[in-house]
Write an enzyme that holds these catalytic residues in place. Sequence first.
Site, PDB file in Angstrom:
ATOM      1  N   ARG A 233       0.850  -1.184   0.000  1.00 43.79           N
ATOM      2  CA  ARG A 233       0.000   0.000   0.000  1.00 43.79           C
ATOM      3  C   ARG A 233       0.890   1.241   0.000  1.00 43.79           C
ATOM      4  NH1 ARG A 233      -3.004  -3.207  -1.404  1.00 43.79           N
ATOM      5  NH2 ARG A 233      -4.958  -3.951  -0.494  1.00 43.79           N
ATOM      6  N   ASP A 257       5.752  -0.255  -6.525  1.00 39.18           N
ATOM      7  CA  ASP A 257       4.638  -0.530  -7.432  1.00 39.18           C
ATOM      8  C   ASP A 257       3.401   0.231  -6.987  1.00 39.18           C
ATOM      9  OD1 ASP A 257       3.532  -2.056  -9.717  1.00 39.18           O
ATOM     10  OD2 ASP A 257       2.234  -2.944  -8.173  1.00 39.18           O
ATOM     11  N   GLU A 262      -1.188   7.979  -5.657  1.00 39.92           N
ATOM     12  CA  GLU A 262      -1.301   7.375  -6.989  1.00 39.92           C
ATOM     13  C   GLU A 262      -2.656   7.568  -7.649  1.00 39.92           C
ATOM     14  OE1 GLU A 262      -2.539   2.808  -6.740  1.00 39.92           O
ATOM     15  OE2 GLU A 262      -0.635   3.168  -5.737  1.00 39.92           O
ATOM     16  N   HIS A 294       1.479   0.209 -10.372  1.00 39.29           N
ATOM     17  CA  HIS A 294       0.507  -0.674  -9.724  1.00 39.29           C
ATOM     18  C   HIS A 294       0.142  -1.847 -10.642  1.00 39.29           C
ATOM     19  CE1 HIS A 294      -2.619  -0.531  -6.279  1.00 39.29           C
ATOM     20  NE2 HIS A 294      -2.524  -1.778  -6.703  1.00 39.29           N
TER      21      HIS A 294
END
Length: 330
Positions: A233, A257, A262, A294
């Site tokens: 997260r 990632d 985001e 992501h």
Amino acid sequence: MRIAVFSAKPYDRTFLTRANSGQRHHLSFFEARLTEDTATLANGFDAICAFVNDCLDAAVLEQLHNGGTRLVALRSAGFNHVDLAAADRLGITVVRVPAYSPHAVAEHAVALVLSLNRMTYRAYKRVREGNFALDGLLGFDLHGKTVGIIGTGHIGLIFADIMHGFGCRVVASDPFPSPDAKSFVEYVPLATLFASADIISLHCPLTPETHHLIDADAIAQMKEGVMLINTGRGRVVDTQVVIAGLKSGKIGRLGLDVYEEEEQLFFEDLSQGVINDDQFMRLTTFHNVLITGHQAFFTAEALTNIAETTLANIDAFERGSGTLHRVTTP
């Protein structure tokens, strides 16, 4: 049931349509993110299907409720973007996909480790330009290194198995140690993990306790030149503090990632515009930082599992029987 699918990409359409065998539900796909401005698109729909960057705060849920929505089906495991208290108050059921392919995320975390260690992303660019010099590409043997894993759910344990296969020592921290952890996983206090690990990988959920878990104090306890990986997260990491750690050399390699802001970036093509997130753009200036958008979950197996579980949740809600992966306030 009539279902409005928000943040729908071509692959969502493909896998959800395939899972909707017999066309038992009517799926309407909307490319737009679910926000207060777009919630009216769901008027008249029994259910909405949302992804991780859709907004499901009290104001949006109020609009969905007024439009007749009774079910929010998340095609994700995380649900920190949902105001569960508001959903309960409004009588809206919220369901999720508790697990899809933990191998997908764990393997992506390993890919970040390997790419950062051997600088393959830099080497690829160099070779394409005819530059075969090795300066700046120096890596290290993973064998014998200590890997610290924060969070030992399904993903964390699979990551542990893989890193142990490289010959790494594996230490872990989790307030609820897993009975499924192999004997080679050594549970230690978080401070011990920070101090001993050459590589730290984050696989914990986002909770009030883990928000900005990686802060200035945590980084100060880490080894000089530590590699930090986050496929969990985004808000577990304080980005501004990590930037300071990169500038000082305390963090030697960073693989992300996920990113704490985001929502306005990932899953969209922004290549023709200007990215106004100065903090994110600062991260991209470091040669020892590797960011993916992501995509750790993004395998055919994971998308199949997500779609099938999402439709099964909807089936169970409609019938009033079967497995319903519901999330509510604690």
